[in-house]
Scaffold this active site. Sequence first.
Site, PDB file in Angstrom:
ATOM      1  N   HIS A 196      -7.827  -5.000  -1.267  1.00 28.13           N
ATOM      2  CA  HIS A 196      -6.562  -4.347  -0.963  1.00 28.13           C
ATOM      3  C   HIS A 196      -5.680  -5.219  -0.068  1.00 28.13           C
ATOM      4  O   HIS A 196      -6.151  -5.803   0.903  1.00 28.13           O
ATOM      5  CB  HIS A 196      -6.868  -3.006  -0.285  1.00 28.13           C
ATOM      6  CG  HIS A 196      -5.695  -2.115  -0.130  1.00 28.13           C
ATOM      7  ND1 HIS A 196      -4.933  -1.678  -1.188  1.00 28.13           N
ATOM      8  CD2 HIS A 196      -5.147  -1.547   0.988  1.00 28.13           C
ATOM      9  CE1 HIS A 196      -3.972  -0.892  -0.748  1.00 28.13           C
ATOM     10  NE2 HIS A 196      -4.078  -0.789   0.570  1.00 28.13           N
TER      11      HIS A 196
ATOM     12  N   ASP B   2      -9.646  -3.588  -5.944  1.00 25.95           N
ATOM     13  CA  ASP B   2      -8.840  -2.612  -5.208  1.00 25.95           C
ATOM     14  C   ASP B   2      -8.860  -1.305  -5.990  1.00 25.95           C
ATOM     15  O   ASP B   2      -8.560  -1.286  -7.193  1.00 25.95           O
ATOM     16  CB  ASP B   2      -7.407  -3.145  -5.078  1.00 25.95           C
ATOM     17  CG  ASP B   2      -6.515  -2.295  -4.187  1.00 25.95           C
ATOM     18  OD1 ASP B   2      -6.782  -1.084  -4.044  1.00 25.95           O
ATOM     19  OD2 ASP B   2      -5.536  -2.850  -3.647  1.00 25.95           O
TER      20      ASP B   2
ATOM     21  N   SER C 245       0.835  -1.204   0.000  1.00 28.10           N
ATOM     22  CA  SER C 245       0.000   0.000   0.000  1.00 28.10           C
ATOM     23  C   SER C 245       0.873   1.258   0.000  1.00 28.10           C
ATOM     24  O   SER C 245       1.682   1.438  -0.905  1.00 28.10           O
ATOM     25  CB  SER C 245      -0.960  -0.038   1.182  1.00 28.10           C
ATOM     26  OG  SER C 245      -1.971   0.923   1.053  1.00 28.10           O
TER      27      SER C 245
END
Length: 306
Positions: free
Chosen positions: A274, A244, A150
Amino acid sequence: MPSVASRVWRAAASVVGARIEYRDPVIVRRKVESRQVRPERIGPPRRMDRTHNVRLHFRYGWPCYEVTPRSGPAHANIMVLHGGAYVEQISGMHWRFIRLLVTRLRAHVWAPIYPLAPQGTADIVVPEIAGFTRELVDRCAGETVLIGDSAGGGLALAAAQHLRAQGGHQPTRLILISPWLDVTMDNPGIPAVEPLDPELSRGALRFAGNLWAGNLDPADPLASPLNGRMEGLPPCTVFIGSHDVLNPDTHRFRALAEDAGVDVDFHEGAGQIHVYPLYPIPEGRRAVDHIVDTIRHEGHRKRPPA
């Protein structure tokens, strides 16, 4: 087809996502405000001290954990940059991932606890992470793998670009897990994916991304490395879920990197959300197996014959 476990996980994320994750900019602002007066715990679980060697160092004025096997040599050198939208600290799932890397690879893992936004901003943190990466790469003759999920994935790519611009040696490989590569969230493909994502939204991420950019334009490559040069980067392994909101930018990265001659090992999880490789689901376990095999292969390829 996504596994039953991953569908259940996605359904659970849909229930709690709007309340505890990054669907609402107001909730993200409250997260940031809360962290200013009540900092999160950053250290590893206590049980890790019983099974691994854990040392705490301070780099550039902030802590960095060094985790190694309890006995014997370490056979891989890895830096893990945690996600959390640049506003949340390293979490339990990151420590589980680090423990797995150390155990399965007998790895030497570094986990920098970099300063978060709004105090930590891209113009400050990216050069520092690049400098730390340079130290590890030079010390280990280039055999250093840089992993980020991320926001940590965006930071990993930005650090590699900064290191290249400074003329430093690159890590052996970048491994990017659901990387956040452009904090502007302006990709025209995002609106089609956003309704599928139970956790993330453009508005919430833009708020956090603007904090991370600080005085920079959010499109500056230090904050949004998707806008930086890809030439000269090391091989990349990338994981992204089809559900995502960061999926469109990850596809754009693949195209830009491959056009620049970068070897990209790209994995898209159908129906996955995610950072799915960090979750205890079959798709996540397969992704971790691939990460372990990739790092092991890099070590054998780089290690000189006896």
